[in-house]
Design a protein around this motif. Structure first.
Motif, PDB file in Angstrom:
ATOM      1  N   PRO A  19       8.377 -58.093 -73.628  1.00  0.00           N
ATOM      2  CA  PRO A  19       7.332 -58.228 -72.745  1.00  0.00           C
ATOM      3  C   PRO A  19       5.985 -57.716 -73.330  1.00  0.00           C
ATOM      4  O   PRO A  19       5.766 -57.078 -74.433  1.00  0.00           O
ATOM      5  CB  PRO A  19       7.505 -56.907 -71.613  1.00  0.00           C
ATOM      6  N   LEU A  20       4.698 -58.172 -72.854  1.00  0.00           N
ATOM      7  CA  LEU A  20       3.411 -57.855 -73.656  1.00  0.00           C
ATOM      8  C   LEU A  20       3.173 -56.391 -73.420  1.00  0.00           C
ATOM      9  O   LEU A  20       2.462 -55.714 -74.325  1.00  0.00           O
ATOM     10  CB  LEU A  20       2.339 -58.754 -72.890  1.00  0.00           C
ATOM     11  N   VAL A  21       3.191 -55.636 -72.476  1.00  0.00           N
ATOM     12  CA  VAL A  21       2.883 -54.298 -72.275  1.00  0.00           C
ATOM     13  C   VAL A  21       4.157 -53.586 -71.737  1.00  0.00           C
ATOM     14  O   VAL A  21       4.915 -54.301 -71.288  1.00  0.00           O
ATOM     15  CB  VAL A  21       1.928 -54.152 -71.214  1.00  0.00           C
ATOM     16  N   THR A  22       4.226 -52.238 -72.036  1.00  0.00           N
ATOM     17  CA  THR A  22       5.253 -51.445 -71.804  1.00  0.00           C
ATOM     18  C   THR A  22       5.014 -50.373 -70.267  1.00  0.00           C
ATOM     19  O   THR A  22       6.276 -50.299 -69.916  1.00  0.00           O
ATOM     20  CB  THR A  22       5.480 -50.212 -72.637  1.00  0.00           C
ATOM     21  N   GLU A  23       3.830 -50.710 -69.861  1.00  0.00           N
ATOM     22  CA  GLU A  23       3.580 -50.270 -68.501  1.00  0.00           C
ATOM     23  C   GLU A  23       2.713 -50.925 -67.909  1.00  0.00           C
ATOM     24  O   GLU A  23       1.660 -51.327 -68.569  1.00  0.00           O
ATOM     25  CB  GLU A  23       3.514 -48.674 -68.453  1.00  0.00           C
ATOM     26  N   THR A  24       2.524 -50.741 -66.560  1.00  0.00           N
ATOM     27  CA  THR A  24       1.437 -51.577 -65.874  1.00  0.00           C
ATOM     28  C   THR A  24       0.514 -50.517 -65.327  1.00  0.00           C
ATOM     29  O   THR A  24       0.911 -49.363 -65.480  1.00  0.00           O
ATOM     30  CB  THR A  24       1.964 -51.983 -64.427  1.00  0.00           C
ATOM     31  N   ILE A  25      -0.804 -50.959 -65.202  1.00  0.00           N
ATOM     32  CA  ILE A  25      -1.893 -50.137 -64.817  1.00  0.00           C
ATOM     33  C   ILE A  25      -1.788 -50.072 -63.392  1.00  0.00           C
ATOM     34  O   ILE A  25      -1.526 -50.776 -62.458  1.00  0.00           O
ATOM     35  CB  ILE A  25      -3.097 -50.663 -65.454  1.00  0.00           C
ATOM     36  N   THR A  26      -2.679 -48.866 -62.926  1.00  0.00           N
ATOM     37  CA  THR A  26      -2.656 -48.633 -61.226  1.00  0.00           C
ATOM     38  C   THR A  26      -3.929 -49.321 -60.742  1.00  0.00           C
ATOM     39  O   THR A  26      -4.635 -49.893 -61.687  1.00  0.00           O
ATOM     40  CB  THR A  26      -2.928 -47.289 -61.398  1.00  0.00           C
ATOM     41  N   ALA A  27      -3.897 -49.386 -59.564  1.00  0.00           N
ATOM     42  CA  ALA A  27      -4.933 -49.905 -58.809  1.00  0.00           C
ATOM     43  C   ALA A  27      -6.358 -49.426 -59.143  1.00  0.00           C
ATOM     44  O   ALA A  27      -7.168 -50.221 -59.488  1.00  0.00           O
ATOM     45  CB  ALA A  27      -4.756 -50.143 -57.328  1.00  0.00           C
ATOM     46  N   GLU A  28      -6.318 -48.115 -59.018  1.00  0.00           N
ATOM     47  CA  GLU A  28      -7.754 -47.517 -59.655  1.00  0.00           C
ATOM     48  C   GLU A  28      -8.010 -47.825 -60.715  1.00  0.00           C
ATOM     49  O   GLU A  28      -9.229 -48.077 -61.469  1.00  0.00           O
ATOM     50  CB  GLU A  28      -7.318 -45.822 -59.690  1.00  0.00           C
ATOM     51  N   GLN A  29      -7.055 -47.909 -62.100  1.00  0.00           N
ATOM     52  CA  GLN A  29      -7.408 -48.118 -63.351  1.00  0.00           C
ATOM     53  C   GLN A  29      -7.772 -49.800 -63.392  1.00  0.00           C
ATOM     54  O   GLN A  29      -8.705 -50.025 -64.303  1.00  0.00           O
ATOM     55  CB  GLN A  29      -6.142 -48.244 -64.191  1.00  0.00           C
TER      56      GLN A  29
END
Length: 118
Positions: A19-29
């Protein structure tokens, strides 16, 4: 024509790549990042960020930014306001002049989200 994965790979649940990232960002981020990216999505503002980052001491007076951009003072002021509201630049009033500098953390946040493997 759609190419299907070989059955053995699909059945084993193996991914074809990491995967390209290890964690997703929140809606606020996502809201904050979208506002920052939108603010940068203008050639004059990109140049302003570049000029500020390359300036001695990492800062410049608003009055020194009009000539390099070839824009009027009110136009430069507007672009700086947009960058400031997005949190991409900081400002400091000194007497009658306003000095601007890039907020490195704000740019780093954008880079972190857009750079694979970070």
């Amino acid at each position: 024509m759609v190419t299907k994965l070989p059955l053995d790979v699909a059945a084993a649940g193996e991914a074809c790549c990491a995967p390209l990232v290890t964690e997703t960002i929140t809606a606020e981020q996502a809201e904050v990042l979208a506002a920052r990216i939108k603010a940068l999505a203008d050639p004059a503002r990109l140049r302003l960020v570049s000029l500020l980052a390359a300036s001695p001491g990492g800062e410049a007076c608003q009055c020194d930014l009009t000539e390099p951009l070839g824009l009027s003072q009110p136009t430069v002021s507007h672009h700086l306001k947009v960058l400031y509201q997005a949190g991409l630049v900081a400002k400091e009033k000194r007497s009658t002049w306003v000095y601007y500098s890039v907020v490195p953390e704000a740019l780093a946040t954008i880079a972190d989200v857009l750079t694979p493997g970070r």
